[in-house]
Design a protein around this motif. Structure first.
Motif, PDB file in Angstrom:
ATOM      1  N   HIS A  35     -44.776  14.796  50.707  1.00 37.33           N
ATOM      2  CA  HIS A  35     -43.460  15.065  50.111  1.00 37.33           C
ATOM      3  C   HIS A  35     -42.826  13.755  49.631  1.00 37.33           C
ATOM      4  N   PHE A  36     -42.971  12.706  50.418  1.00 36.95           N
ATOM      5  CA  PHE A  36     -42.425  11.403  50.024  1.00 36.95           C
ATOM      6  C   PHE A  36     -43.159  10.841  48.803  1.00 36.95           C
ATOM      7  N   ILE A  37     -44.468  11.000  48.756  1.00 39.72           N
ATOM      8  CA  ILE A  37     -45.231  10.539  47.592  1.00 39.72           C
ATOM      9  C   ILE A  37     -44.804  11.317  46.350  1.00 39.72           C
ATOM     10  N   GLY A  38     -44.658  12.624  46.485  1.00 37.69           N
ATOM     11  CA  GLY A  38     -44.190  13.441  45.371  1.00 37.69           C
ATOM     12  C   GLY A  38     -42.811  13.019  44.903  1.00 37.69           C
ATOM     13  N   LEU A  39     -41.932  12.752  45.853  1.00 38.44           N
ATOM     14  CA  LEU A  39     -40.585  12.290  45.514  1.00 38.44           C
ATOM     15  C   LEU A  39     -40.640  10.949  44.796  1.00 38.44           C
ATOM     16  N   SER A  40     -41.510  10.073  45.248  1.00 32.64           N
ATOM     17  CA  SER A  40     -41.649   8.759  44.608  1.00 32.64           C
ATOM     18  C   SER A  40     -42.133   8.895  43.168  1.00 32.64           C
ATOM     19  N   LEU A  41     -43.099   9.755  42.934  1.00 25.11           N
ATOM     20  CA  LEU A  41     -43.584   9.982  41.567  1.00 25.11           C
ATOM     21  C   LEU A  41     -42.487  10.596  40.699  1.00 25.11           C
ATOM     22  N   LEU A  42     -41.834  11.619  41.221  1.00 21.48           N
ATOM     23  CA  LEU A  42     -40.795  12.314  40.463  1.00 21.48           C
ATOM     24  C   LEU A  42     -39.613  11.403  40.175  1.00 21.48           C
ATOM     25  N   PHE A  43     -39.030  10.853  41.212  1.00 25.63           N
ATOM     26  CA  PHE A  43     -37.821  10.059  41.019  1.00 25.63           C
ATOM     27  C   PHE A  43     -38.115   8.730  40.343  1.00 25.63           C
ATOM     28  N   GLY A  44     -39.259   8.134  40.649  1.00 28.13           N
ATOM     29  CA  GLY A  44     -39.630   6.877  39.996  1.00 28.13           C
ATOM     30  C   GLY A  44     -39.748   7.046  38.491  1.00 28.13           C
ATOM     31  N   ALA A  45     -40.416   8.112  38.071  1.00 24.74           N
ATOM     32  CA  ALA A  45     -40.558   8.381  36.636  1.00 24.74           C
ATOM     33  C   ALA A  45     -39.202   8.660  35.998  1.00 24.74           C
ATOM     34  N   LEU A  46     -38.407   9.496  36.664  1.00 23.27           N
ATOM     35  CA  LEU A  46     -37.087   9.826  36.110  1.00 23.27           C
ATOM     36  C   LEU A  46     -36.180   8.610  36.044  1.00 23.27           C
ATOM     37  N   LEU A  47     -36.278   7.754  37.024  1.00 22.54           N
ATOM     38  CA  LEU A  47     -35.441   6.560  37.050  1.00 22.54           C
ATOM     39  C   LEU A  47     -35.732   5.673  35.839  1.00 22.54           C
ATOM     40  N   VAL A  48     -37.014   5.454  35.552  1.00 27.08           N
ATOM     41  CA  VAL A  48     -37.396   4.630  34.394  1.00 27.08           C
ATOM     42  C   VAL A  48     -36.880   5.262  33.100  1.00 27.08           C
ATOM     43  N   VAL A  49     -37.144   6.548  32.934  1.00 26.53           N
ATOM     44  CA  VAL A  49     -36.763   7.239  31.696  1.00 26.53           C
ATOM     45  C   VAL A  49     -35.243   7.306  31.556  1.00 26.53           C
ATOM     46  N   ASP A  50     -34.555   7.731  32.606  1.00 31.89           N
ATOM     47  CA  ASP A  50     -33.100   7.909  32.530  1.00 31.89           C
ATOM     48  C   ASP A  50     -32.371   6.582  32.313  1.00 31.89           C
ATOM     49  N   LEU A  51     -32.806   5.546  33.024  1.00 28.78           N
ATOM     50  CA  LEU A  51     -32.149   4.251  32.829  1.00 28.78           C
ATOM     51  C   LEU A  51     -32.368   3.732  31.407  1.00 28.78           C
ATOM     52  N   ARG A  52     -33.572   3.943  30.877  1.00 31.32           N
ATOM     53  CA  ARG A  52     -33.827   3.517  29.492  1.00 31.32           C
ATOM     54  C   ARG A  52     -32.963   4.304  28.510  1.00 31.32           C
ATOM     55  N   MET A  53     -32.763   5.592  28.795  1.00 24.54           N
ATOM     56  CA  MET A  53     -31.946   6.419  27.904  1.00 24.54           C
ATOM     57  C   MET A  53     -30.466   6.009  27.916  1.00 24.54           C
ATOM     58  N   VAL A  54     -30.010   5.437  29.023  1.00 26.21           N
ATOM     59  CA  VAL A  54     -28.615   4.979  29.048  1.00 26.21           C
ATOM     60  C   VAL A  54     -28.470   3.562  28.516  1.00 26.21           C
ATOM     61  N   GLY A  55     -29.597   2.920  28.166  1.00 24.12           N
ATOM     62  CA  GLY A  55     -29.499   1.627  27.501  1.00 24.12           C
ATOM     63  C   GLY A  55     -30.036   0.440  28.265  1.00 24.12           C
ATOM     64  N   VAL A  56     -30.593   0.642  29.446  1.00 22.87           N
ATOM     65  CA  VAL A  56     -31.177  -0.452  30.215  1.00 22.87           C
ATOM     66  C   VAL A  56     -32.542  -0.792  29.616  1.00 22.87           C
TER      67      VAL A  56
END
Length: 165
Positions: A35-56
């Motif tokens: 579950h932790f590995i799945g969370l890391s894959l999910l949230f890690g990917a979203l973090l990169v994409v979402d932060l880039r979309m807000v301009g980081v």
């Protein structure tokens, strides 16, 4: 309603899958790790994409960031399977827990937000549109995604410490 809930809990508690999850000392810890590995894959990917979309990290092309999107469904699938096994294994903890139901609500909202992202924003990213030029409220979608998934994580951590409904 309470009678139905009690029936569901009793049915799940009497299942062979419940026995596998709860009676084997290795299964539950293995599920937690997965579950932790799945969370890391999910949230890690979203973090990169979402932060880039807000301009980081504006120097990173959106097409490169789009590569991370493929890891999110893998992480979500792992979390879906392990989460269902947690639910079957310890239904009398989860099904009566307000933090669990709030977490499910946040996942539903995140899913709606993701559906909008996939339909409106992702095609623009794949075409190489820069984050400043993304249409369809991309920044709002990214901020909501971060808020929903952070809430899911926090609420998930509350489950062991919150009492019944």
């Amino acid at each position: 309603m309470e009678t139905l809930l009690n029936w569901v809990i009793a049915t799940l508690n009497g299942s062979a899958l419940n026995g596998l999850v709860m009676d084997n000392r290795y299964v539950f810890p293995m599920l937690e790790m997965a579950h932790f590995i799945g969370l890391s894959l999910l949230f890690g990917a979203l973090l990169v994409v979402d932060l880039r979309m807000v301009g980081v990290a504006r120097r990173v092309p959106m097409q490169r960031v789009d590569l991370f999107v493929r890891f999110a469904p893998i992480g979500f699938a792992i979390n879906l399977v392990t989460g269902l096994l947690f639910l079957v294994g310890d239904s009398d903890r989860y099904l009566v827990n307000v933090a669990f139901w709030a977490k499910m609500g946040m996942i539903a909202l995140a899913g709606l937000n993701t559906a909008y992202f996939v339909r409106r924003i992702k095609p623009q990213m794949a075409a190489g549109v820069d984050s400043a030029d993304l249409a369809g409220g991309a920044r709002t979608v990214a901020v909501l995604s971060l808020a929903f998934w952070c809430s899911v994580i926090v609420l998930g951590r509350f489950i062991p410490y919150v009492e019944d409904l």
